[in-house]
Design a protein around this motif. Structure first.
Motif, PDB file in Angstrom:
ATOM      1  N   ALA A   1     -12.335  60.195  30.149  1.00  0.00           N
ATOM      2  CA  ALA A   1     -11.178  60.867  29.563  1.00  0.00           C
ATOM      3  C   ALA A   1     -10.514  59.915  28.580  1.00  0.00           C
ATOM      4  O   ALA A   1      -9.781  59.010  28.961  1.00  0.00           O
ATOM      5  CB  ALA A   1     -10.200  61.284  30.652  1.00  0.00           C
ATOM      6  N   GLY A   2     -10.795  60.106  27.301  1.00  0.00           N
ATOM      7  CA  GLY A   2     -10.149  59.310  26.266  1.00  0.00           C
ATOM      8  C   GLY A   2     -10.906  58.057  25.873  1.00  0.00           C
ATOM      9  O   GLY A   2     -11.731  57.542  26.629  1.00  0.00           O
TER      10      GLY A   2
ATOM     11  N   HIS B   1     -16.648  59.605  25.402  1.00  0.00           N
ATOM     12  CA  HIS B   1     -15.363  60.137  25.871  1.00  0.00           C
ATOM     13  C   HIS B   1     -15.166  61.582  25.440  1.00  0.00           C
ATOM     14  O   HIS B   1     -15.834  62.089  24.540  1.00  0.00           O
ATOM     15  CB  HIS B   1     -14.193  59.281  25.366  1.00  0.00           C
ATOM     16  CG  HIS B   1     -13.910  59.433  23.902  1.00  0.00           C
ATOM     17  ND1 HIS B   1     -14.495  58.644  22.936  1.00  0.00           N
ATOM     18  CD2 HIS B   1     -13.099  60.294  23.223  1.00  0.00           C
ATOM     19  CE1 HIS B   1     -14.061  59.005  21.749  1.00  0.00           C
ATOM     20  NE2 HIS B   1     -13.203  60.003  21.886  1.00  0.00           N
ATOM     21  N   PHE B   2     -14.239  62.239  26.132  1.00  0.00           N
ATOM     22  CA  PHE B   2     -13.729  63.552  25.732  1.00  0.00           C
ATOM     23  C   PHE B   2     -12.213  63.458  25.693  1.00  0.00           C
ATOM     24  O   PHE B   2     -11.619  62.496  26.172  1.00  0.00           O
ATOM     25  CB  PHE B   2     -14.184  64.648  26.718  1.00  0.00           C
ATOM     26  CG  PHE B   2     -13.670  64.462  28.123  1.00  0.00           C
ATOM     27  CD1 PHE B   2     -12.446  64.986  28.514  1.00  0.00           C
ATOM     28  CD2 PHE B   2     -14.416  63.766  29.070  1.00  0.00           C
ATOM     29  CE1 PHE B   2     -11.958  64.818  29.799  1.00  0.00           C
ATOM     30  CE2 PHE B   2     -13.945  63.591  30.363  1.00  0.00           C
ATOM     31  CZ  PHE B   2     -12.721  64.119  30.727  1.00  0.00           C
TER      32      PHE B   2
ATOM     33  N   VAL C   1      -4.905  55.535  22.476  1.00  0.00           N
ATOM     34  CA  VAL C   1      -5.003  56.998  22.557  1.00  0.00           C
ATOM     35  C   VAL C   1      -4.051  57.699  21.600  1.00  0.00           C
ATOM     36  O   VAL C   1      -4.448  58.595  20.847  1.00  0.00           O
ATOM     37  CB  VAL C   1      -4.749  57.465  24.006  1.00  0.00           C
ATOM     38  CG1 VAL C   1      -4.612  58.983  24.071  1.00  0.00           C
ATOM     39  CG2 VAL C   1      -5.868  56.993  24.923  1.00  0.00           C
ATOM     40  N   PHE C   2      -2.764  57.325  21.632  1.00  0.00           N
ATOM     41  CA  PHE C   2      -1.751  58.068  20.885  1.00  0.00           C
ATOM     42  C   PHE C   2      -1.590  57.503  19.476  1.00  0.00           C
ATOM     43  O   PHE C   2      -1.268  56.319  19.326  1.00  0.00           O
ATOM     44  CB  PHE C   2      -0.407  58.019  21.613  1.00  0.00           C
ATOM     45  CG  PHE C   2      -0.436  58.604  22.995  1.00  0.00           C
ATOM     46  CD1 PHE C   2      -0.786  59.931  23.199  1.00  0.00           C
ATOM     47  CD2 PHE C   2      -0.108  57.831  24.105  1.00  0.00           C
ATOM     48  CE1 PHE C   2      -0.819  60.473  24.467  1.00  0.00           C
ATOM     49  CE2 PHE C   2      -0.136  58.367  25.381  1.00  0.00           C
ATOM     50  CZ  PHE C   2      -0.496  59.691  25.564  1.00  0.00           C
TER      51      PHE C   2
ATOM     52  N   SER D   1     -13.266  73.037  23.221  1.00  0.00           N
ATOM     53  CA  SER D   1     -13.873  71.945  22.470  1.00  0.00           C
ATOM     54  C   SER D   1     -14.205  70.770  23.383  1.00  0.00           C
ATOM     55  O   SER D   1     -15.252  70.120  23.229  1.00  0.00           O
ATOM     56  CB  SER D   1     -12.923  71.487  21.356  1.00  0.00           C
ATOM     57  OG  SER D   1     -12.659  72.537  20.456  1.00  0.00           O
ATOM     58  N   THR D   2     -13.324  70.507  24.350  1.00  0.00           N
ATOM     59  CA  THR D   2     -13.574  69.434  25.299  1.00  0.00           C
ATOM     60  C   THR D   2     -14.819  69.722  26.132  1.00  0.00           C
ATOM     61  O   THR D   2     -15.665  68.848  26.339  1.00  0.00           O
ATOM     62  CB  THR D   2     -12.348  69.250  26.214  1.00  0.00           C
ATOM     63  OG1 THR D   2     -11.295  68.646  25.458  1.00  0.00           O
ATOM     64  CG2 THR D   2     -12.657  68.367  27.401  1.00  0.00           C
ATOM     65  N   ALA D   3     -14.947  70.951  26.608  1.00  0.00           N
ATOM     66  CA  ALA D   3     -16.126  71.326  27.401  1.00  0.00           C
ATOM     67  C   ALA D   3     -17.401  71.174  26.579  1.00  0.00           C
ATOM     68  O   ALA D   3     -18.436  70.700  27.078  1.00  0.00           O
ATOM     69  CB  ALA D   3     -15.986  72.754  27.903  1.00  0.00           C
TER      70      ALA D   3
END
Length: 224
Positions: free
Chosen positions: A11-12, A29-30, A158-159, A206-208
Motif C-alpha cells: 500500500a503506497g 505498490h498500489f 506519499v503526500f 484502478s487500484t484493483a
C-alpha cells in the motif's frame, strides 16, 4: 515476516521502497482510494465561530500516536485558543477524556456515512500514522477537509507537497502547526483544496487493476 522470501504488493510507495531497500524484496505498490460516493465535499462549507477539529483517537492502535495528539491539544487549549475537538475512532475513550483541557464531543466508532458527515462539518482533520500511510487522511481530503499529519519519510513519500500539513512529532510543535491551520483560513482553504484534488485522483477500480497487473507480471517473471 519482512525477512521471508515473499514478493510484496504494498500500500503506497513508501512501503515498497522499504521492502526493496531494507529487506531486498521484489516489491511494487498500489494506491489507497477514498469511496467518493461517501466521502465528498459539502456543497456549502460550514463556518464556525469556534473551529472544529476531527481527531482520530483509536488508542488501541499504537501507530496512531494518540497520546501525542492529546498532549498537543491540551497544550493548545492551555494557551487560550478557542476550538472544539470531535473525537472519534474508539469506544473506550471515556476515561482519559475526563482528564483533558480541551472542549470535546466523543463520537465513539462511526459508520462510513457518519464519518463523511463529520469531515464535512469540521475545519481541520487531525490523524496520525507513525508507520505506513492510512486511508483516513484521504477520506478526510476527499471531503475537502484540511489534514494535519506527522512529518516523516513515510508521509513525505506519499503526500505531494501542500496537500497536507505536516507536523514534527513533538506535542508543542504539533500544537503550533495545528494553531496555524486554525487561525490562518487561507492556509486551511489552500490545504483542503490541494488535498481534495489529490485524493480524488484515486478509485478502487484502478487500484484493483493495478494489483491484478502486478500479480500477473510477477507470475510471468517467475516462469508461470
Amino acid at each position: 515476516t519482512y525477512h521471508e522470501d515473499l514478493d510484496c504488493i504494498c500500500a503506497g510507495p513508501w512501503l515498497e521502497k522499504l521492502m526493496r531497500e531494507r529487506y531486498g524484496r521484489w516489491a511494487t505498490h498500489f494506491w489507497l482510494a477514498a469511496d467518493q460516493q461517501v466521502y465528498y465535499p459539502a456543497p456549502l462549507k460550514p463556518t464556525h465561530e469556534i473551529p472544529r477539529v476531527a481527531f482520530y483517537a483509536r488508542t488501541s492502535t499504537s501507530r496512531r500516536a494518540v497520546e501525542l495528539g492529546v498532549l498537543a491539544l491540551n497544550y493548545l487549549a492551555d494557551s487560550g485558543l478557542a476550538f472544539h475537538v470531535d473525537v472519534y475512532g474508539g469506544d473506550n475513550n471515556t476515561q482519559w477524556l475526563k482528564q483533558v483541557s480541551f472542549n470535546y464531543t466523543d463520537h465513539g466508532v462511526l459508520s462510513a456515512e457518519d464519518l463523511g458527515y463529520l469531515y464535512r462539518s469540521c475545519d481541520v482533520g487531525m490523524v496520525f500514522s507513525a508507520t505506513n500511510y492510512s486511508l483516513v487522511p484521504q477520506e478526510m481530503m476527499a471531503c475537502d477537509l484540511a489534514v494535519l499529519e506527522l512529518d516523516g519519510d513515510n508521509t513525505r513519500t506519499v503526500f505531494p507537497e501542500g496537500t497536507v500539513a505536516l507536523a514534527t512529532p513533538h506535542p508543542r510543535l504539533i500544537a503550533e502547526r495545528l494553531q496555524e491551520l486554525l487561525v490562518d483560513k487561507e492556509l486551511r482553504a489552500r490545504t483542503a483544496k490541494l488535498g481534495g484534488e489529490w485524493a480524488r485522483l484515486f478509485d478502487w477500480q484502478s487500484t484493483a487493476q493495478a494489483v491484478n497487473q502486478a500479480i500477473q507480471q510477477r507470475l510471468l517473471e517467475r516462469g508461470y
